[in-house]
Design an enzyme around this catalytic site. Structure first.
Site, short mmCIF file in Angstrom:
data_model
loop_
_atom_site.label_atom_id
_atom_site.label_comp_id
_atom_site.label_asym_id
_atom_site.label_seq_id
_atom_site.Cartn_x
_atom_site.Cartn_y
_atom_site.Cartn_z
N ASP A 142 2.67 5.21 6.17
CA ASP A 142 3.36 3.87 6.33
C ASP A 142 1.90 2.74 6.60
O ASP A 142 1.17 3.18 6.92
CB ASP A 142 4.30 3.61 7.42
N GLU A 187 11.51 2.05 9.87
CA GLU A 187 10.20 2.43 9.74
C GLU A 187 9.98 3.25 11.08
O GLU A 187 9.20 4.44 11.25
CB GLU A 187 9.08 1.28 9.71
N THR A 244 0.76 -1.10 -0.06
CA THR A 244 -0.16 -0.13 -0.18
C THR A 244 0.81 1.23 0.06
O THR A 244 0.57 2.16 -0.50
CB THR A 244 -1.09 0.20 1.25
#
Length: 237
Positions: free
Chosen positions: A87, A109, A33
């Site tokens: 994210d 991340e 995504t």
């Protein structure tokens, strides 16, 4: 991936990209995504709808994609701020606590997410859970020389930790930082993510784990309703 799933992911990625404004420094996440979001950002920069956007990537995968699309990139050490980070997540609980790290990128991340003024998570409805870790294993990144020691320490904490093995190469998964990943299952799930995140990160040999606690500002959920993709802005409980 089915056409409906693809359209759902496209819709939630587009909704997140709408929050990017010209002049922003943007954290570019990892996963399918997030990749669609990076593609949408690249298209807006190419068309001139956005300008002066700088990306900070969370994985080598994202870095390659952003570079191919001509998105200017800088490292964490080269920027003063991150205005917005976008994210995905592997699990999201009602308090917006997350498990991330299915792609073994959770160290970078988390560095990007905590640096951002706003952290927006894009998921589909299958990622929403009442209790973390009942379905998805918790990734823990460990130094290669310490994985057996950390495995034993996690077992003492009630966690069944297995070394993540690679699929298309012999041996274990190696992260972008050159470390290994233990995937951990706690039988009753994770009732106190904040306490467990700190306890695991305090173990010698652990670099970081996939619990993202009290970081997320917004969760956008892609859904299929009456055969059409829809984006729901989740409310934190």
């Amino acid at each position: 991936m089915s056409d409906l799933q693809d359209r759902m992911k496209q819709a939630v990625a587009a909704a997140a990209t709408e929050q990017i404004k010209s002049g922003m420094v943007v954290g570019l996440g990892s996963g399918s995504t997030a990749a669609l979001m990076i593609q949408a950002l690249g298209a807006k920069l190419k068309s001139g709808e956005l300008s002066d956007v700088v990306g900070v990537t969370t994985s080598f995968q994202g870095e390659v994609l952003a570079a191919e699309l001509g998105i200017p990139l800088k490292s964490l050490n080269a920027i003063e701020r991150i205005d917005l980070a976008i994210d995905g997540a592997d699990e999201v609980d009602p308090a917006f606590q997350l498990i991330k790290g299915g792609g073994a990128c959770h160290v970078q991340e988390k560095l990007v997410a905590v640096r951002a003024e706003r952290f927006v998570v894009v998921v589909d409805s299958t990622k929403l859970v009442d209790t973390l870790n009942l379905s998805f294993l918790l990734p823990v990144e460990v130094l290669p020389g310490a994985w057996r020691q950390v495995q034993a320490q996690l077992a003492a904490m009630g966690g069944d930790a297995q070394l993540r093995m690679a699929v298309k190469k012999a041996g274990p998964v190696v992260t972008d930082q050159g470390n290994l990943v233990l995937d951990v299952k706690f039988a009753a799930g994770i009732s106190d993510p904040a306490e467990l995140e700190a306890a695991i990160n305090n173990l010698p040999g652990v670099l970081e784990n996939g619990l993202f606690v009290n970081i997320t500002d917004q969760v956008l959920v892609g859904e299929i309703v009456d055969g059409e993709p829809r984006v729901r802005d989740l409310v934190k409980r």
